[in-house]
Write a protein that holds these residues in place. Structure first.
Motif, mmCIF file in Angstrom:
data_model
loop_
_atom_site.group_PDB
_atom_site.id
_atom_site.type_symbol
_atom_site.label_atom_id
_atom_site.label_comp_id
_atom_site.label_asym_id
_atom_site.label_seq_id
_atom_site.Cartn_x
_atom_site.Cartn_y
_atom_site.Cartn_z
ATOM 1 N N ARG A 22 53.916 63.876 55.352
ATOM 2 C CA ARG A 22 52.591 64.457 55.562
ATOM 3 C C ARG A 22 52.600 65.348 56.801
ATOM 4 N N ALA A 25 47.473 67.280 60.961
ATOM 5 C CA ALA A 25 46.130 67.540 60.433
ATOM 6 C C ALA A 25 45.586 68.899 60.849
ATOM 7 N N SER A 26 46.122 69.492 61.909
ATOM 8 C CA SER A 26 45.584 70.756 62.409
ATOM 9 C C SER A 26 46.685 71.801 62.462
ATOM 10 N N VAL A 124 44.628 76.736 55.428
ATOM 11 C CA VAL A 124 44.892 75.335 55.783
ATOM 12 C C VAL A 124 43.696 74.469 55.416
ATOM 13 N N ASP A 125 42.487 74.942 55.731
ATOM 14 C CA ASP A 125 41.285 74.166 55.402
ATOM 15 C C ASP A 125 41.169 73.956 53.890
ATOM 16 N N GLN A 128 43.797 71.441 52.770
ATOM 17 C CA GLN A 128 43.425 70.077 53.162
ATOM 18 C C GLN A 128 42.316 69.526 52.263
ATOM 19 N N LEU A 131 43.855 68.598 48.981
ATOM 20 C CA LEU A 131 44.642 67.374 49.112
ATOM 21 C C LEU A 131 43.745 66.141 49.144
ATOM 22 N N ARG A 132 42.648 66.206 49.899
ATOM 23 C CA ARG A 132 41.731 65.061 49.958
ATOM 24 C C ARG A 132 41.146 64.754 48.584
ATOM 25 N N VAL A 194 50.467 68.459 48.964
ATOM 26 C CA VAL A 194 51.111 68.281 50.275
ATOM 27 C C VAL A 194 52.061 69.442 50.560
ATOM 28 N N LEU A 197 50.079 72.483 51.487
ATOM 29 C CA LEU A 197 49.550 72.361 52.840
ATOM 30 C C LEU A 197 50.634 72.635 53.870
ATOM 31 N N ARG A 198 51.832 72.151 53.632
ATOM 32 C CA ARG A 198 52.933 72.422 54.554
ATOM 33 C C ARG A 198 53.229 73.911 54.594
#
Length: 206
Positions: A22, A25-26, A124-125, A128, A131-132, A194, A197-198
């Protein structure tokens, strides 16, 4: 074909399942490669602007020449060396042009950095949030699979005891299969989210 393309040994037919770690987060702008590159460009432009602001005069000039002359007709030529030094004292017009050019390049570099940072944060937002959402779907699918397996065990026991018929048992088998398939697919969706996001964070796969 794999060996010719990569130079690596042939991989196993069925690689073991693995999951990417993972990411943070930022967004870390000092880690993201594109933002680091644009930050470096802005720093170079700022240094050039500062240098142009200091170098307001033209560079000194050194002139060296040779003169060959004679005093009269029939006399031998004499040679002499002429040395000249020119030191500008006032502000040159070329320095103003350099300052204006360097300032424009700095504004352009900083604007590009700001826009790219905003675009990257938005990506990124969004990654995320996706992903959530997929993690919530995965949790629900995993719970459904657990319940389906428990129900299948109950109906298997009931069928062996003659308390339930074959169609009911087959239906529970199908429901369990569908639930496990959905849970497996949800895990793949989470792994893909994931990975995205990476990528948005500028991180390499691990």
């Amino acid at each position: 074909a794999w060996k010719a393309l990569t130079g690596l040994p042939e991989p196993a037919l069925e690689a073991p399942a693995r999951h990417e770690s993972r990411p943070p987060a930022s967004l870390a702008e000092d880690i993201h490669p594109l933002l680091r590159e644009l930050t470096s460009k802005a720093e170079v432009a700022r240094t050039q602007r500062d240098l142009a602001g200091v170098q307001t005069r033209a560079n000194p000039e050194l002139t060296i020449g040779a003169v060959r002359e004679r005093d009269g007709l029939g006399e031998r030529f004499g040679q002499s060396v002429v040395l000249g030094i020119r030191v500008p004292l006032g502000r040159s017009s070329a320095s103003d042009s350099k300052i204006a050019t360097a300032s424009a390049e700095l504004v352009e570099a900083e604007t590009q950095l700001t826009l790219e940072a905003q675009r990257t944060r938005a990506q990124v937002d969004a990654a995320q949030a996706t992903l959530r959402s997929l993690e919530a779907v995965q949790a629900s699918a995993e719970r459904r699979a657990v319940l389906a397996r428990e129900s299948r065990g109950f109906f298997e026991k009931s069928f062996r005891l003659g308390e339930s018929d074959l169609p009911t048992r087959l239906r529970t088998e199908l429901e369990t299969f569908e639930a496990e398939r959905q849970a497996a697919r949800s895990r793949l969706d989470v792994d893909a989210a994931v990975s995205k996001l990476r990528q948005a964070l500028g991180l390499l796969p691990d």
